[in-house]
Motif scaffolding. Structure first.
Motif, PDB file in Angstrom:
ATOM      1  N   ALA A  26     -72.645 -61.991 -36.332  1.00 16.81           N
ATOM      2  CA  ALA A  26     -70.755 -61.953 -35.988  1.00 16.81           C
ATOM      3  C   ALA A  26     -70.493 -61.926 -36.549  1.00 16.81           C
ATOM      4  O   ALA A  26     -69.120 -61.377 -36.561  1.00 16.81           O
ATOM      5  CB  ALA A  26     -70.845 -63.476 -36.079  1.00 16.81           C
ATOM      6  N   TYR A  42     -72.876 -71.167 -48.282  1.00 12.55           N
ATOM      7  CA  TYR A  42     -73.483 -71.875 -47.303  1.00 12.55           C
ATOM      8  C   TYR A  42     -74.917 -72.153 -47.202  1.00 12.55           C
ATOM      9  O   TYR A  42     -76.033 -73.205 -47.083  1.00 12.55           O
ATOM     10  CB  TYR A  42     -72.647 -72.236 -45.703  1.00 12.55           C
ATOM     11  N   MET A  43     -75.190 -71.000 -46.738  1.00 10.00           N
ATOM     12  CA  MET A  43     -76.671 -70.688 -46.510  1.00 10.00           C
ATOM     13  C   MET A  43     -77.634 -71.043 -47.946  1.00 10.00           C
ATOM     14  O   MET A  43     -78.888 -70.692 -47.697  1.00 10.00           O
ATOM     15  CB  MET A  43     -77.021 -69.408 -46.543  1.00 10.00           C
ATOM     16  N   VAL A  99     -68.806 -67.005 -48.289  1.00  7.07           N
ATOM     17  CA  VAL A  99     -68.901 -67.949 -47.985  1.00  7.07           C
ATOM     18  C   VAL A  99     -70.288 -68.585 -46.919  1.00  7.07           C
ATOM     19  O   VAL A  99     -70.509 -69.521 -47.223  1.00  7.07           O
ATOM     20  CB  VAL A  99     -67.400 -68.395 -46.784  1.00  7.07           C
ATOM     21  N   ASP A 100     -70.150 -67.296 -46.497  1.00  8.40           N
ATOM     22  CA  ASP A 100     -71.971 -68.076 -46.416  1.00  8.40           C
ATOM     23  C   ASP A 100     -72.832 -67.196 -46.826  1.00  8.40           C
ATOM     24  O   ASP A 100     -73.740 -68.655 -46.464  1.00  8.40           O
ATOM     25  CB  ASP A 100     -72.101 -66.386 -45.161  1.00  8.40           C
ATOM     26  N   ARG A 159     -69.589 -74.403 -38.170  1.00  8.59           N
ATOM     27  CA  ARG A 159     -70.667 -72.766 -38.268  1.00  8.59           C
ATOM     28  C   ARG A 159     -71.096 -73.389 -36.687  1.00  8.59           C
ATOM     29  O   ARG A 159     -71.565 -72.622 -35.985  1.00  8.59           O
ATOM     30  CB  ARG A 159     -71.336 -73.299 -39.538  1.00  8.59           C
ATOM     31  N   ASP A 171     -68.561 -58.347 -39.024  1.00  6.65           N
ATOM     32  CA  ASP A 171     -67.628 -57.066 -38.643  1.00  6.65           C
ATOM     33  C   ASP A 171     -68.705 -55.396 -39.631  1.00  6.65           C
ATOM     34  O   ASP A 171     -68.124 -55.607 -40.227  1.00  6.65           O
ATOM     35  CB  ASP A 171     -66.466 -57.340 -38.611  1.00  6.65           C
ATOM     36  N   TRP A 224     -77.374 -64.640 -37.066  1.00  8.48           N
ATOM     37  CA  TRP A 224     -76.647 -64.535 -36.990  1.00  8.48           C
ATOM     38  C   TRP A 224     -75.793 -64.021 -36.297  1.00  8.48           C
ATOM     39  O   TRP A 224     -74.438 -63.858 -36.565  1.00  8.48           O
ATOM     40  CB  TRP A 224     -76.312 -66.503 -36.125  1.00  8.48           C
ATOM     41  N   ARG A 225     -75.584 -64.304 -38.486  1.00  6.87           N
ATOM     42  CA  ARG A 225     -74.246 -64.244 -38.810  1.00  6.87           C
ATOM     43  C   ARG A 225     -73.885 -62.311 -38.717  1.00  6.87           C
ATOM     44  O   ARG A 225     -72.898 -62.293 -38.662  1.00  6.87           O
ATOM     45  CB  ARG A 225     -74.879 -64.265 -40.418  1.00  6.87           C
ATOM     46  N   ARG A 254     -69.620 -71.540 -29.605  1.00  9.10           N
ATOM     47  CA  ARG A 254     -68.360 -71.107 -29.109  1.00  9.10           C
ATOM     48  C   ARG A 254     -67.893 -71.884 -28.214  1.00  9.10           C
ATOM     49  O   ARG A 254     -67.479 -70.780 -26.618  1.00  9.10           O
ATOM     50  CB  ARG A 254     -68.537 -69.446 -28.441  1.00  9.10           C
ATOM     51  N   ASP A 292     -60.170 -59.109 -35.621  1.00 10.68           N
ATOM     52  CA  ASP A 292     -61.590 -59.916 -36.163  1.00 10.68           C
ATOM     53  C   ASP A 292     -61.820 -60.763 -34.898  1.00 10.68           C
ATOM     54  O   ASP A 292     -61.627 -61.570 -34.122  1.00 10.68           O
ATOM     55  CB  ASP A 292     -61.247 -60.927 -37.324  1.00 10.68           C
ATOM     56  N   GLU A 293     -63.350 -60.320 -33.619  1.00 12.07           N
ATOM     57  CA  GLU A 293     -63.533 -60.574 -32.984  1.00 12.07           C
ATOM     58  C   GLU A 293     -64.142 -62.695 -33.106  1.00 12.07           C
ATOM     59  O   GLU A 293     -63.238 -63.369 -33.132  1.00 12.07           O
ATOM     60  CB  GLU A 293     -64.829 -60.458 -32.308  1.00 12.07           C
ATOM     61  N   GLU A 294     -64.153 -63.053 -34.129  1.00  5.79           N
ATOM     62  CA  GLU A 294     -64.987 -63.696 -34.739  1.00  5.79           C
ATOM     63  C   GLU A 294     -63.321 -65.191 -35.154  1.00  5.79           C
ATOM     64  O   GLU A 294     -63.300 -66.168 -34.579  1.00  5.79           O
ATOM     65  CB  GLU A 294     -65.661 -63.934 -35.501  1.00  5.79           C
ATOM     66  N   GLU A 332     -71.132 -47.052 -40.103  1.00  5.23           N
ATOM     67  CA  GLU A 332     -71.446 -45.665 -40.686  1.00  5.23           C
ATOM     68  C   GLU A 332     -71.463 -46.323 -41.876  1.00  5.23           C
ATOM     69  O   GLU A 332     -71.845 -45.429 -43.068  1.00  5.23           O
ATOM     70  CB  GLU A 332     -70.266 -45.180 -41.084  1.00  5.23           C
ATOM     71  N   GLU A 354     -63.137 -54.566 -51.233  1.00  9.92           N
ATOM     72  CA  GLU A 354     -62.338 -52.511 -51.490  1.00  9.92           C
ATOM     73  C   GLU A 354     -62.623 -52.413 -52.493  1.00  9.92           C
ATOM     74  O   GLU A 354     -62.898 -50.586 -53.183  1.00  9.92           O
ATOM     75  CB  GLU A 354     -60.708 -52.078 -50.840  1.00  9.92           C
ATOM     76  N   ASP A 379     -83.422 -67.262 -39.408  1.00 11.13           N
ATOM     77  CA  ASP A 379     -82.330 -67.466 -37.986  1.00 11.13           C
ATOM     78  C   ASP A 379     -80.469 -67.662 -38.156  1.00 11.13           C
ATOM     79  O   ASP A 379     -79.745 -66.948 -37.719  1.00 11.13           O
ATOM     80  CB  ASP A 379     -82.380 -69.123 -37.695  1.00 11.13           C
ATOM     81  N   GLU A 380     -80.044 -68.037 -39.477  1.00  8.82           N
ATOM     82  CA  GLU A 380     -78.867 -67.976 -39.976  1.00  8.82           C
ATOM     83  C   GLU A 380     -78.120 -66.368 -39.995  1.00  8.82           C
ATOM     84  O   GLU A 380     -77.140 -66.069 -39.283  1.00  8.82           O
ATOM     85  CB  GLU A 380     -78.936 -69.148 -41.073  1.00  8.82           C
ATOM     86  N   LEU A 432     -66.765 -71.695 -41.596  1.00  6.26           N
ATOM     87  CA  LEU A 432     -68.477 -71.464 -41.825  1.00  6.26           C
ATOM     88  C   LEU A 432     -68.568 -72.299 -43.234  1.00  6.26           C
ATOM     89  O   LEU A 432     -70.196 -71.990 -43.698  1.00  6.26           O
ATOM     90  CB  LEU A 432     -68.012 -70.377 -42.637  1.00  6.26           C
ATOM     91  N   SER A 433     -67.469 -73.161 -44.172  1.00  3.47           N
ATOM     92  CA  SER A 433     -68.054 -74.043 -44.858  1.00  3.47           C
ATOM     93  C   SER A 433     -68.813 -75.282 -44.660  1.00  3.47           C
ATOM     94  O   SER A 433     -69.110 -76.043 -44.781  1.00  3.47           O
ATOM     95  CB  SER A 433     -67.370 -73.941 -45.798  1.00  3.47           C
ATOM     96  N   ARG A 486     -70.794 -71.052 -33.785  1.00  5.97           N
ATOM     97  CA  ARG A 486     -73.006 -70.123 -32.939  1.00  5.97           C
ATOM     98  C   ARG A 486     -72.214 -70.334 -31.780  1.00  5.97           C
ATOM     99  O   ARG A 486     -72.858 -69.731 -30.897  1.00  5.97           O
ATOM    100  CB  ARG A 486     -73.153 -71.231 -33.790  1.00  5.97           C
TER     101      ARG A 486
END
Lengths: 286, 377
Positions: free
Chosen positions: B229, B211-212, B207-208, A96, B231, B225-226, A102, A149-151, B235, B10, B221-222, A90-91, A100
């Motif tokens: 993607a 970067y962003m 990290v995101d 990235r 999780d 997507w994130r 995949r 985690d899916e990613e 709730e 947490e 757009d980014e 991601l860095s 994206r």
């Protein structure tokens, strides 16, 4: 065991049961949450630990069991390690893009017939001839199952599918000795515990091979693995026409000493040393 | 109020009014915009007679008065003389109160040194409009709307905290402390990308966000997507502020963050209040409260002088203000400075310890009640 657990679990208030199912942190085998992606198998910590130990032991005895090595890789990648690798992707802009898009490496996406037409020193051609020589196909890689985690599951999948490209890049052969050297390189580069644990296979090497590993290939693997940027961020699909030499230069990876050549030289040196020893013995006896 | 740590999922603390020790209050604190405050102050000034105010005027100089002409005449040599751009003769002050900000000319005139340091951080502020939660489903509209925009959110990112404070209606006030380079980049983004960046800063991983924030454009757009993607448990949606829909035009601004404390708050015929006396990191939102407390204390000191026939400008009569406020403010400056430093660390043992500490505090309602009473002023 399960009959003992069942009444206790039923007595839990509904709210608690729902909340434990909602998170991926703690659940019992009786309340296994639904899979998060197609091949996903959610595991409890005990199950994950048992799988890790079991796959580690058996894969040391049978190093050809790729499925067990894959399982070992998945069960030891959490906590921390697979997240670290994902964050490394991601860095990086290319990383990235990979996350994206995949891309998957299969015989459908990697047409071997097309790759065979590429110039001889290109990554694609080298990869194709490597697959031909080893008589494997890109489809022999298992799907990731045990990463929640899916990613992160995709990151592990990507690492696995790109492993053959790492062979192409380093020129290390698939004999156990070359495989161990490549795993050491991967460990220094990706920090995935499985690649580090695979180094235990060094006990299976012959004495000569082992000393070569300690003196030559391990130092090469560590210095190159640490120095080069994360190789998980190489978009191999876009590098197929790049020459292997150029890609290696860009990543700052030295080609390790040619394993076959090294073996020949060592053999001769051994022979010469033996002769010398015998001559010496002859002198002392005289 | 919901506060959490970006480096430790947490680690969080929740403050709500009505927790132990604060049972009779309906809110922890209130937010008000500067124009409201200014309006109220002006209205109050108008009701007080006689007060002269000088509008559209600038202070051009502050000096001591000329030496006494001859014995027997008025000696104003120790009185501050303020010259303004709109008047010809200087204003002679019995007591000059410096409420003139961090670069206070009054403080310079009084030769009062300040101590402290600059944080290598800028505060980016903006007024933003919030989208309604979960779109416009009918069941959402039935929920009490008043309750929807009353929570303040603050997330500690390694570069500094980002906070969203509720304003009336669907508006909220943003304060984002970050590096000067990132602040400059944020201000250069187009409004849609800026809004996406703020949403990312509350919801995505460090990290995101890093970067962003370095991307020249394309944050919208980014983010889309994130978010899909990443999780994010559904709730827990109330743990995040509502999605920011847009940024009020022209409201994005930034200022450097500093810590300063004047050696003295009072001098002969001079008193300093607010930022002129002390400047604080905005992470706890204490700057205004401290200034208001200064004023209340100074008023008490002046009232005492007046009711006892004293000279309000004599330093000895002003010292009650300084002795009441200096140490109190110094403590607050210190605590906030340490919080800034504690949350500026990304090294995992420190992250672990601070999470443990925050988790512990979160369990003690009495302690939280005391903290709220300190923060709410």
């Amino acid at each position: 065991m399960s009959t003992l657990l069942a009444p206790a679990a039923c007595q839990l208030p509904a709210a608690i049961r729902i909340s434990t199912i909602g998170s991926n942190k703690a659940f019992t085998v009786l309340h296994r949450p639904p899979p998060k992606y197609k091949a996903h198998v959610p595991l409890t910590n005990i199950e994950r630990g048992a799988l890790a130990v079991g796959s580690a032991v058996i894969s040391l005895v049978h190093p050809r069991r790729g499925d067990l090595i894959a399982t070992l890789g998945e069960t030891t990648s959490t906590p921390y390690f697979i997240y670290r690798l994902r964050d490394a992707m991601l860095s990086s802009p290319t990383g990235r893009r990979i996350l994206r898009d995949r891309p998957r490496v299969t015989s459908l996406t990697m047409s071997l017939a097309r790759l065979r037409t590429f110039p001889p020193n290109s990554v694609g051609r080298a990869y194709a001839s490597w697959l031909d020589r080893e008589r494997v196909s890109p489809d022999t890689r298992d799907n990731v199952r045990y990463i929640d985690d899916e990613e992160c599951a995709y990151v592990m999948q990507r690492y696995r599918e790109c492993h053959d490209f790492y062979h192409t890049l380093t020129g290390l052969p698939v004999v156990v000795e070359g495989e161990v050297a490549l795993k050491a390189f991967e460990f220094a580069n990706t920090l995935l515990p499985m690649t580090g644990l695979s180094l235990f296979a060094v006990v299976r090497l012959k004495k000569q091979e082992r000393s070569r590993f300690w003196s030559t290939y391990l130092p090469w693997a560590i210095s190159n693995g640490l120095r080069s940027p994360e190789i998980i961020n190489v978009y191999w699909e876009e590098e197929l026409e790049t020459s292997v030499e150029e890609l290696r230069m860009r990543l700052g990876i030295e080609r390790p000493p040619d394993l076959r050549g090294v073996r020949e030289t060592e053999k001769e040196a051994r022979k010469a040393a033996k002769e010398r020893r015998e001559r010496l013995r002859g002198i002392t006896v005289a | 109020m919901h506060v959490w740590d970006a480096l430790s999922s947490e680690s969080k603390i929740d403050f709500s009014a009505g927790e132990n020790g604060r049972k009779n209050t309906s809110a922890i604190a209130y937010m008000t915009e500067n124009p409201n405050l200014t309006r109220a102050l002006l209205a109050r000034l108008e009701s007080l007679e006689p007060i002269s105010s000088f509008e559209n005027a600038k202070v051009t100089s502050i000096d001591l008065g000329p030496p006494q002409d001859s014995p027997g005449t008025l000696n104003l040599s120790s009185y501050p003389h303020v010259t303004t751009s709109s008047s010809t003769s200087p204003l002679v002050a019995r007591l000059l109160i410096g409420a003139d900000g961090i670069n206070s000319p009054v403080r310079t005139f009084a030769h009062i040194p300040t101590r402290g340091w600059d944080y290598d951080r800028h505060g980016v502020v903006a007024t933003v409009r919030l989208a309604s939660r979960g779109g416009s489903h009918s069941q959402i509209e039935e929920a009490p709307k008043v309750q929807d925009n009353v929570t303040a959110y603050q997330r500690f990112l390694p570069s500094g905290p980002i906070a969203l404070l509720a304003l009336p209606g669907d508006y909220a006030s943003l304060v984002w402390s970050t590096t000067p380079e990132q602040a400059a980049r944020l201000k250069g983004l187009d409004p849609a990308d800026f809004a996406a960046m703020v949403n990312a800063a509350f919801r995505l991983s460090v990290v995101d966000v890093d970067y962003m924030s370095k991307m020249p454009s394309g944050q919208v757009d980014e983010l889309a997507w994130r978010l899909q993607a990443t999780d994010v448990p559904r709730e827990d949606e109330t743990k995040y502020p509502r999605i920011i829909e847009s940024v009020q035009e022209g409201s994005v601004a930034s200022f450097p963050l500093r810590m300063r404390q004047a050696d003295q708050y009072v001098g002969e015929r001079v008193a300093l209040v607010g930022d002129a006396a002390h400047t604080i990191h905005p992470l706890a939102g204490q700057g205004l409260n401290m200034g208001l407390a200064d004023v209340a204390s100074l008023v008490r000191a002046i009232e005492y002088s007046v009711s006892h026939g004293g000279d309000i400008g004599v330093q000895g009569n002003l010292e009650a203000y300084e002795s009441e406020m200096w140490m109190k403010n110094n403590r607050m400056l210190g605590v906030v400075d340490k919080l800034h430093k504690l949350y500026g660390v990304s090294w995992w043992p420190v992250v672990g310890l601070r999470s443990l500490g925050l988790g512990t505090v979160d369990k003690f309602n009495g302690l939280k009640g005391w903290m709220m009473s300190q923060a709410g002023g």
